[in-house]
Design a protein around this motif. Structure first.
Motif, short mmCIF file in Angstrom:
data_model
loop_
_atom_site.label_atom_id
_atom_site.label_comp_id
_atom_site.label_asym_id
_atom_site.label_seq_id
_atom_site.Cartn_x
_atom_site.Cartn_y
_atom_site.Cartn_z
N MET A 1 4.23 -17.72 57.80
CA MET A 1 4.57 -16.50 57.06
C MET A 1 4.65 -16.79 55.57
SD MET A 1 4.61 -14.33 59.44
CE MET A 1 5.19 -12.93 58.48
N ILE A 2 4.48 -15.78 54.77
CA ILE A 2 4.56 -15.98 53.33
C ILE A 2 6.01 -16.20 52.92
CG2 ILE A 2 2.49 -14.63 52.94
CD1 ILE A 2 4.30 -12.40 51.82
N SER A 3 6.20 -16.85 51.80
CA SER A 3 7.54 -17.14 51.31
C SER A 3 8.15 -15.89 50.70
CB SER A 3 7.48 -18.24 50.26
OG SER A 3 6.82 -17.76 49.09
N PRO A 4 9.48 -15.86 50.57
CA PRO A 4 10.14 -14.73 49.90
C PRO A 4 9.62 -14.52 48.49
CG PRO A 4 11.76 -16.04 51.08
CD PRO A 4 10.47 -16.80 51.14
N GLU A 5 9.28 -15.62 47.80
CA GLU A 5 8.75 -15.51 46.44
C GLU A 5 7.38 -14.84 46.43
OE1 GLU A 5 11.85 -18.40 46.80
OE2 GLU A 5 9.90 -18.35 47.81
N GLN A 6 6.55 -15.19 47.39
CA GLN A 6 5.23 -14.55 47.50
C GLN A 6 5.37 -13.07 47.83
OE1 GLN A 6 3.72 -17.54 50.40
NE2 GLN A 6 1.86 -17.52 49.17
N PHE A 7 6.31 -12.77 48.72
CA PHE A 7 6.54 -11.37 49.10
C PHE A 7 6.97 -10.55 47.89
CE2 PHE A 7 9.27 -7.91 50.62
CZ PHE A 7 8.41 -7.28 51.50
N GLU A 8 7.90 -11.08 47.11
CA GLU A 8 8.37 -10.38 45.92
C GLU A 8 7.22 -10.13 44.95
OE1 GLU A 8 11.29 -8.97 45.25
OE2 GLU A 8 11.89 -9.51 47.28
N LYS A 9 6.34 -11.10 44.83
CA LYS A 9 5.19 -10.93 43.94
C LYS A 9 4.29 -9.81 44.43
CE LYS A 9 1.41 -13.47 41.75
NZ LYS A 9 0.70 -14.78 41.63
N GLU A 10 4.11 -9.72 45.75
CA GLU A 10 3.30 -8.65 46.33
C GLU A 10 3.89 -7.28 46.02
OE1 GLU A 10 0.39 -8.69 47.91
OE2 GLU A 10 0.17 -10.87 47.77
N ILE A 11 5.22 -7.17 46.15
CA ILE A 11 5.89 -5.89 45.86
C ILE A 11 5.70 -5.51 44.40
CG2 ILE A 11 8.10 -4.69 45.78
CD1 ILE A 11 7.02 -5.13 48.61
N GLU A 12 5.85 -6.48 43.50
CA GLU A 12 5.65 -6.22 42.07
C GLU A 12 4.24 -5.75 41.79
OE1 GLU A 12 6.68 -9.72 39.92
OE2 GLU A 12 8.78 -9.73 40.61
N LEU A 13 3.27 -6.37 42.45
CA LEU A 13 1.87 -5.98 42.25
C LEU A 13 1.62 -4.56 42.74
CD1 LEU A 13 0.06 -9.28 43.33
CD2 LEU A 13 0.06 -8.27 41.05
N ILE A 14 2.22 -4.21 43.88
CA ILE A 14 2.05 -2.85 44.43
C ILE A 14 2.60 -1.82 43.44
CG2 ILE A 14 2.89 -1.26 46.20
CD1 ILE A 14 2.69 -3.59 48.21
N ILE A 15 3.80 -2.06 42.93
CA ILE A 15 4.41 -1.10 42.01
C ILE A 15 3.60 -1.00 40.73
CG2 ILE A 15 6.45 -0.60 40.60
CD1 ILE A 15 8.12 -1.93 42.81
N ASN A 16 3.23 -2.13 40.17
CA ASN A 16 2.47 -2.14 38.93
C ASN A 16 1.15 -1.40 39.08
OD1 ASN A 16 2.00 -3.32 36.12
ND2 ASN A 16 0.24 -4.11 37.24
N ASN A 17 0.45 -1.68 40.16
CA ASN A 17 -0.86 -1.04 40.35
C ASN A 17 -0.73 0.44 40.66
OD1 ASN A 17 -3.80 -1.31 40.57
ND2 ASN A 17 -3.48 -0.84 42.73
N ALA A 18 0.30 0.80 41.43
CA ALA A 18 0.48 2.21 41.79
C ALA A 18 0.82 3.06 40.57
CB ALA A 18 1.57 2.35 42.85
N ILE A 19 1.67 2.54 39.69
CA ILE A 19 2.01 3.28 38.47
C ILE A 19 0.80 3.36 37.56
CG2 ILE A 19 3.42 3.23 36.38
CD1 ILE A 19 4.96 4.14 38.86
N ARG A 20 0.05 2.26 37.47
CA ARG A 20 -1.18 2.29 36.66
C ARG A 20 -2.14 3.36 37.18
NH1 ARG A 20 -5.93 1.57 37.72
NH2 ARG A 20 -5.41 0.82 39.81
N GLU A 21 -2.30 3.40 38.50
CA GLU A 21 -3.22 4.35 39.12
C GLU A 21 -2.77 5.79 38.90
OE1 GLU A 21 -5.09 4.38 43.52
OE2 GLU A 21 -2.92 4.74 43.48
N ASP A 22 -1.47 6.04 39.00
CA ASP A 22 -0.95 7.41 39.00
C ASP A 22 -0.68 7.95 37.59
OD1 ASP A 22 -0.26 9.65 40.59
OD2 ASP A 22 1.87 9.21 40.31
N VAL A 23 -0.23 7.08 36.70
CA VAL A 23 0.20 7.54 35.37
C VAL A 23 -0.90 7.40 34.32
CG1 VAL A 23 1.90 7.23 33.54
CG2 VAL A 23 2.60 7.02 35.93
N GLY A 24 -1.69 6.33 34.41
CA GLY A 24 -2.75 6.13 33.43
C GLY A 24 -2.23 6.11 32.02
N ASP A 25 -2.78 6.94 31.14
CA ASP A 25 -2.34 6.93 29.74
C ASP A 25 -1.18 7.89 29.49
OD1 ASP A 25 -3.57 9.39 29.88
OD2 ASP A 25 -4.85 9.10 28.13
N GLY A 26 -0.61 8.45 30.57
CA GLY A 26 0.58 9.29 30.40
C GLY A 26 0.68 10.40 31.41
N ASP A 27 1.91 10.76 31.75
CA ASP A 27 2.18 11.91 32.62
C ASP A 27 2.17 13.15 31.74
OD1 ASP A 27 3.13 13.85 34.31
OD2 ASP A 27 5.15 13.00 34.51
#
Length: 285
Positions: A1-27
């Motif tokens: 299984m992946i380490s807790p550190e790897q899991f946390e990195k995955e969560i950060e990537l999901i949030i970062n990419n989702a906000i980038r996808e949804d907000v773009g240059d501004g709401d």
């Protein structure tokens, strides 16, 4: 299984990419009609029944969007929920609340659906030794939160990805020239690369199980698409030499019968690929 550190990195990537996808240059909807200094409060309103999941993820999203927002938690991940319940309140910049809203709802609706379905499997298996596992049949890009939801629902995670466990399935076996060759090549590869990874091997019939048992180093045998009678025979044949896992079209209706055959695990892609989002809303108060 992946380490807790790897899991946390995955969560950060999901949030970062989702906000980038949804907000773009501004709401621009919020920027156009809501003053920058306006503040507000909203609640997560439950409009369905099931198991709540994603509260901790929501906290991280709001904090990512605006660390100044205040989060008042009422319910926690894993709590049973019903229509009319309030999971949490969030207070702060109105623009920030609206910026985070869709990601929070998309994630929590899906996570709660997965946790609810997993919980149903767990209840079906009560009284047996069998544990329910997820699979890699997840939504591309958000695997971490879907597997997180399985854990919240009481299930267990299978391997996270291709890199944290070896699973020799039918195509690997056929391309490698057979079960014994596939296992030998894998064992040699892991030794050469100094990798400590568990090996799971899929069996399509009893003869393949017998062949697997002649090799050392197999952690678990995947008893794939067997009927109940043959599953019981397979478990008896394996006789504790390694762990056992049933898979292949197992549903909520059939899971108990497979568990009663004595397998250690049941894996089901349906936990993540066949769910209907729970109805949740973020409402201004």
């Amino acid at each position: 299984m992946i380490s807790p550190e790897q899991f946390e990195k995955e969560i950060e990537l999901i949030i970062n990419n989702a906000i980038r996808e949804d907000v773009g240059d501004g709401d621009h909807s919020s920027l156009a009609c809501i003053p920058t200094n306006a503040t507000g409060k909203a609640k997560l309103l439950v409009k369905d029944q099931g198991i709540l999941a994603g509260v901790e993820f929501a906290k991280r999203v709001f904090n990512y969007v605006d660390p100044e927002m205040e989060f008042e938690q009422i319910l926690k991940d894993g709590d049973p929920i019903k229509k009319g319940d309030v999971a949490f309140y969030v207070k702060g910049s109105s623009q920030s609340i609206l910026k985070a809203e869709r990601l929070v709802l998309n994630a929590m609706q899906r996570m709660s659906a997965i946790a609810t379905k997993t919980s149903e499997f767990v209840k079906k298996l009560e009284g047996t030794k069998t544990k329910i596992l997820d699979t890699r049949k997840t939504t591309p890009g958000i695997r971490a939160i879907e597997k997180w939801a399985v854990k919240i629902g009481g299930g267990e995670n299978h391997r996270f990805a291709l890199y944290d466990m070896v699973m020799l399935k039918d195509n690997h076996i056929d391309f490698a020239g057979g079960i014994t060759k596939a296992i030998q090549k894998t064992t040699n590869y892991l030794k050469e690369k100094d990798l400590d990874l568990k090996i799971i091997v899929e069996a399509r019939n009893m003869d393949e199980i017998r062949e697997i048992l002649r090799s050392d180093g197999v952690y678990r045998i995947l008893i794939d698409n067997f009927n109940y009678e043959d599953t019981r025979k397979a478990v008896d044949l394996i006789n504790g030499k390694c762990l056992t896992e049933s898979s292949g079209g197992i549903t909520l209706e059939t899971a108990r019968s497979y568990a009663e055959c004595g397998v250690d695990f049941i894996s089901s892609g349906a936990l993540t690929h066949s769910v209907y989002n729970l109805d949740l809303s973020l409402k201004a108060v």
